[in-house]
Design a protein around this motif. Sequence first.
Motif, PDB file in Angstrom:
ATOM      1  N   GLY A   1      60.935  13.314   8.016  1.00  0.00           N
ATOM      2  CA  GLY A   1      60.639  14.482   7.197  1.00  0.00           C
ATOM      3  C   GLY A   1      59.381  15.199   7.615  1.00  0.00           C
ATOM      4  N   ALA A   2      59.374  16.486   7.349  1.00  0.00           N
ATOM      5  CA  ALA A   2      58.231  17.331   7.686  1.00  0.00           C
ATOM      6  C   ALA A   2      57.137  17.186   6.627  1.00  0.00           C
ATOM      7  CB  ALA A   2      58.698  18.789   7.753  1.00  0.00           C
ATOM      8  N   PRO A   3      55.928  17.579   6.955  1.00  0.00           N
ATOM      9  CA  PRO A   3      54.882  17.599   5.929  1.00  0.00           C
ATOM     10  C   PRO A   3      55.161  18.688   4.902  1.00  0.00           C
ATOM     11  CG  PRO A   3      54.114  18.688   7.913  1.00  0.00           C
ATOM     12  CD  PRO A   3      55.460  18.085   8.250  1.00  0.00           C
ATOM     13  N   LEU A   4      54.436  18.642   3.809  1.00  0.00           N
ATOM     14  CA  LEU A   4      54.486  19.706   2.814  1.00  0.00           C
ATOM     15  C   LEU A   4      53.296  20.637   3.003  1.00  0.00           C
ATOM     16  CD1 LEU A   4      55.310  17.837  -0.534  1.00  0.00           C
ATOM     17  CD2 LEU A   4      56.884  19.067   0.968  1.00  0.00           C
ATOM     18  N   PRO A   5      53.465  21.929   2.737  1.00  0.00           N
ATOM     19  CA  PRO A   5      52.286  22.781   2.682  1.00  0.00           C
ATOM     20  C   PRO A   5      51.301  22.237   1.649  1.00  0.00           C
ATOM     21  CG  PRO A   5      54.295  24.105   2.628  1.00  0.00           C
ATOM     22  CD  PRO A   5      54.712  22.679   2.452  1.00  0.00           C
ATOM     23  N   PHE A   6      50.012  22.389   1.914  1.00  0.00           N
ATOM     24  CA  PHE A   6      49.017  21.828   0.996  1.00  0.00           C
ATOM     25  C   PHE A   6      49.223  22.327  -0.432  1.00  0.00           C
ATOM     26  CE2 PHE A   6      45.015  22.416  -1.318  1.00  0.00           C
ATOM     27  CZ  PHE A   6      44.681  21.080  -1.498  1.00  0.00           C
ATOM     28  N   ALA A   7      49.510  23.607  -0.605  1.00  0.00           N
ATOM     29  CA  ALA A   7      49.673  24.155  -1.951  1.00  0.00           C
ATOM     30  C   ALA A   7      50.848  23.525  -2.677  1.00  0.00           C
ATOM     31  CB  ALA A   7      49.832  25.673  -1.895  1.00  0.00           C
ATOM     32  N   THR A   8      51.890  23.136  -1.940  1.00  0.00           N
ATOM     33  CA  THR A   8      53.030  22.457  -2.561  1.00  0.00           C
ATOM     34  C   THR A   8      52.602  21.093  -3.081  1.00  0.00           C
ATOM     35  OG1 THR A   8      54.611  23.582  -1.119  1.00  0.00           O
ATOM     36  CG2 THR A   8      55.352  21.568  -2.193  1.00  0.00           C
ATOM     37  N   GLY A   9      51.887  20.334  -2.254  1.00  0.00           N
ATOM     38  CA  GLY A   9      51.396  19.043  -2.714  1.00  0.00           C
ATOM     39  C   GLY A   9      50.500  19.171  -3.927  1.00  0.00           C
ATOM     40  N   ARG A  10      49.597  20.161  -3.893  1.00  0.00           N
ATOM     41  CA  ARG A  10      48.694  20.347  -5.029  1.00  0.00           C
ATOM     42  C   ARG A  10      49.460  20.686  -6.298  1.00  0.00           C
ATOM     43  NH1 ARG A  10      47.402  23.621  -8.253  1.00  0.00           N
ATOM     44  NH2 ARG A  10      48.698  25.194  -7.231  1.00  0.00           N
ATOM     45  N   GLU A  11      50.452  21.592  -6.202  1.00  0.00           N
ATOM     46  CA  GLU A  11      51.207  21.958  -7.386  1.00  0.00           C
ATOM     47  C   GLU A  11      52.047  20.784  -7.891  1.00  0.00           C
ATOM     48  OE1 GLU A  11      53.716  25.712  -9.133  1.00  0.00           O
ATOM     49  OE2 GLU A  11      54.118  25.158  -7.050  1.00  0.00           O
ATOM     50  N   LEU A  12      52.671  20.053  -6.971  1.00  0.00           N
ATOM     51  CA  LEU A  12      53.490  18.916  -7.399  1.00  0.00           C
ATOM     52  C   LEU A  12      52.645  17.850  -8.093  1.00  0.00           C
ATOM     53  CD1 LEU A  12      55.936  18.365  -4.393  1.00  0.00           C
ATOM     54  CD2 LEU A  12      56.458  19.345  -6.631  1.00  0.00           C
ATOM     55  N   PHE A  13      51.559  17.446  -7.456  1.00  0.00           N
ATOM     56  CA  PHE A  13      50.742  16.362  -8.011  1.00  0.00           C
ATOM     57  C   PHE A  13      49.980  16.800  -9.257  1.00  0.00           C
ATOM     58  CE2 PHE A  13      51.180  14.651  -3.647  1.00  0.00           C
ATOM     59  CZ  PHE A  13      51.577  13.365  -3.961  1.00  0.00           C
ATOM     60  N   ASP A  14      49.328  17.968  -9.190  1.00  0.00           N
ATOM     61  CA  ASP A  14      48.446  18.378 -10.291  1.00  0.00           C
ATOM     62  C   ASP A  14      49.176  19.087 -11.424  1.00  0.00           C
ATOM     63  OD1 ASP A  14      46.342  17.323  -8.858  1.00  0.00           O
ATOM     64  OD2 ASP A  14      45.678  19.254  -8.052  1.00  0.00           O
ATOM     65  N   GLU A  15      50.118  19.960 -11.080  1.00  0.00           N
ATOM     66  CA  GLU A  15      50.747  20.794 -12.099  1.00  0.00           C
ATOM     67  C   GLU A  15      52.062  20.214 -12.625  1.00  0.00           C
ATOM     68  OE1 GLU A  15      49.256  23.360 -13.383  1.00  0.00           O
ATOM     69  OE2 GLU A  15      47.574  23.252 -11.980  1.00  0.00           O
ATOM     70  N   PHE A  16      52.795  19.509 -11.775  1.00  0.00           N
ATOM     71  CA  PHE A  16      54.070  18.945 -12.205  1.00  0.00           C
ATOM     72  C   PHE A  16      53.884  17.514 -12.705  1.00  0.00           C
ATOM     73  CE2 PHE A  16      57.471  21.724  -9.933  1.00  0.00           C
ATOM     74  CZ  PHE A  16      56.780  22.866 -10.285  1.00  0.00           C
ATOM     75  N   PHE A  17      53.507  16.610 -11.804  1.00  0.00           N
ATOM     76  CA  PHE A  17      53.417  15.200 -12.187  1.00  0.00           C
ATOM     77  C   PHE A  17      52.369  14.939 -13.268  1.00  0.00           C
ATOM     78  CE2 PHE A  17      55.489  14.536  -8.012  1.00  0.00           C
ATOM     79  CZ  PHE A  17      56.514  13.707  -8.418  1.00  0.00           C
ATOM     80  N   VAL A  18      51.216  15.564 -13.168  1.00  0.00           N
ATOM     81  CA  VAL A  18      50.141  15.286 -14.128  1.00  0.00           C
ATOM     82  C   VAL A  18      50.233  16.177 -15.362  1.00  0.00           C
ATOM     83  CG1 VAL A  18      47.646  15.265 -14.478  1.00  0.00           C
ATOM     84  CG2 VAL A  18      48.600  14.391 -12.344  1.00  0.00           C
ATOM     85  N   ALA A  19      50.336  17.495 -15.160  1.00  0.00           N
ATOM     86  CA  ALA A  19      50.321  18.420 -16.297  1.00  0.00           C
ATOM     87  C   ALA A  19      51.701  18.688 -16.877  1.00  0.00           C
ATOM     88  CB  ALA A  19      49.679  19.745 -15.875  1.00  0.00           C
ATOM     89  N   ASP A  20      52.771  18.281 -16.177  1.00  0.00           N
ATOM     90  CA  ASP A  20      54.152  18.460 -16.642  1.00  0.00           C
ATOM     91  C   ASP A  20      54.438  19.911 -17.020  1.00  0.00           C
ATOM     92  OD1 ASP A  20      56.759  17.849 -17.291  1.00  0.00           O
ATOM     93  OD2 ASP A  20      56.296  17.070 -19.287  1.00  0.00           O
ATOM     94  N   ARG A  21      54.079  20.825 -16.147  1.00  0.00           N
ATOM     95  CA  ARG A  21      54.292  22.243 -16.440  1.00  0.00           C
ATOM     96  C   ARG A  21      55.761  22.583 -16.664  1.00  0.00           C
ATOM     97  NH1 ARG A  21      53.381  27.068 -13.016  1.00  0.00           N
ATOM     98  NH2 ARG A  21      52.747  25.686 -11.340  1.00  0.00           N
ATOM     99  N   PRO A  22      56.717  22.052 -15.853  1.00  0.00           N
ATOM    100  CA  PRO A  22      58.127  22.363 -16.155  1.00  0.00           C
ATOM    101  C   PRO A  22      58.566  21.820 -17.509  1.00  0.00           C
ATOM    102  CG  PRO A  22      57.903  21.619 -13.894  1.00  0.00           C
ATOM    103  CD  PRO A  22      56.586  21.348 -14.557  1.00  0.00           C
TER     104      PRO A  22
END
Length: 334
Positions: A235-256
């Motif tokens: 697999g390819a890497p993720l863009p940094f902003a994708t990792g930041r949004e996934l970890f900080d905004e999705f997994f931690v803050a549960d924005r969805p």
Amino acid sequence: MFLELLRSETATSPERRTAALAGLRAYQEADRPAPRAPKPVVAQAGRAVLRDYGARGRPVVFVPSIINPPLVLDLARGNSLLRWLARQGLRPLLVDWGTPTPEHRGEDATAHVEQLLLPLLRSLDRAPALVGYCLGGTLALGAAAALPVAGVATIAAPWHFAGYGDSLDPISALWDEAHATCEALGVVPMEVLQAGFWQLDPKRTVAKFERFARLEPGSEAARAFVALEDWANGGAPLPFATGRELFDEFFVADRPGAGRWRIEGHAVDPAALACPSLSFVSTTDRIVPAASAPRLAETRNLSTGHVGMVVGGRARAQLWQPLADWLTALPATR
């Protein structure tokens, strides 16, 4: 990273450590078949393309996870959900996200939908059905909120990230350690993501290599293991902003799950989709717990794991056929 995990998990059992190392060596030395030619591209948006697996039938766009390659849906000869669906009279189309580079560092998960997925869908001359696997299901729900589609089905997709509970603690700690390096690189390397998956189920990570050490080299079971493990480790890497949004905004803050994710100005609410919707949920999934699944119009609970539900021995009966039946029964669209 794997060796560090191995030492931790087998600290009291040198026999298990020896067996796992033997399995790891056998996996590294195993023969691989020649790669198959990729399917033709019928649309492109930036680095992402749409690959066509069938020339006729209802268009069904498969949205894979942005972690690991998309080919788990076309894993091997005789074990391909996409090729099987094409033989059932459907037209599977696979999103291939391409390979991000540091130039894409600003593309977050939202941009994957708005700048890549939606343009691909709008290039089609007929409203497709969407099927999203893992985080691809999350993104497919975002696209379905912004664009009319014939229906949307998710497979082992997370939505209510609070459903991960305490199992997120090791992943959060890993991101805290890797954040600065990933920001400097502009991408999140696959090694960081893989280490996060290992932390979700470290015992199984070691045990699978112990089991592989006992398989007959070149056997059908051994070939299946190698194909699946190559996919999981690729697999390819993720863009940094994708990792930041996934970890900080999705997994931690549960924005969805909290109803705070918007796509092209549209609030994304899976329960309010204007099309038929279906969620396949694994009750034994360690990577995407059942408690994190979206609440769609229909839910099918399966007792196989995150990957096994797509490529395991029971996949055709438990997932492939019910999915084909559901897609075939969707109302006609223009």
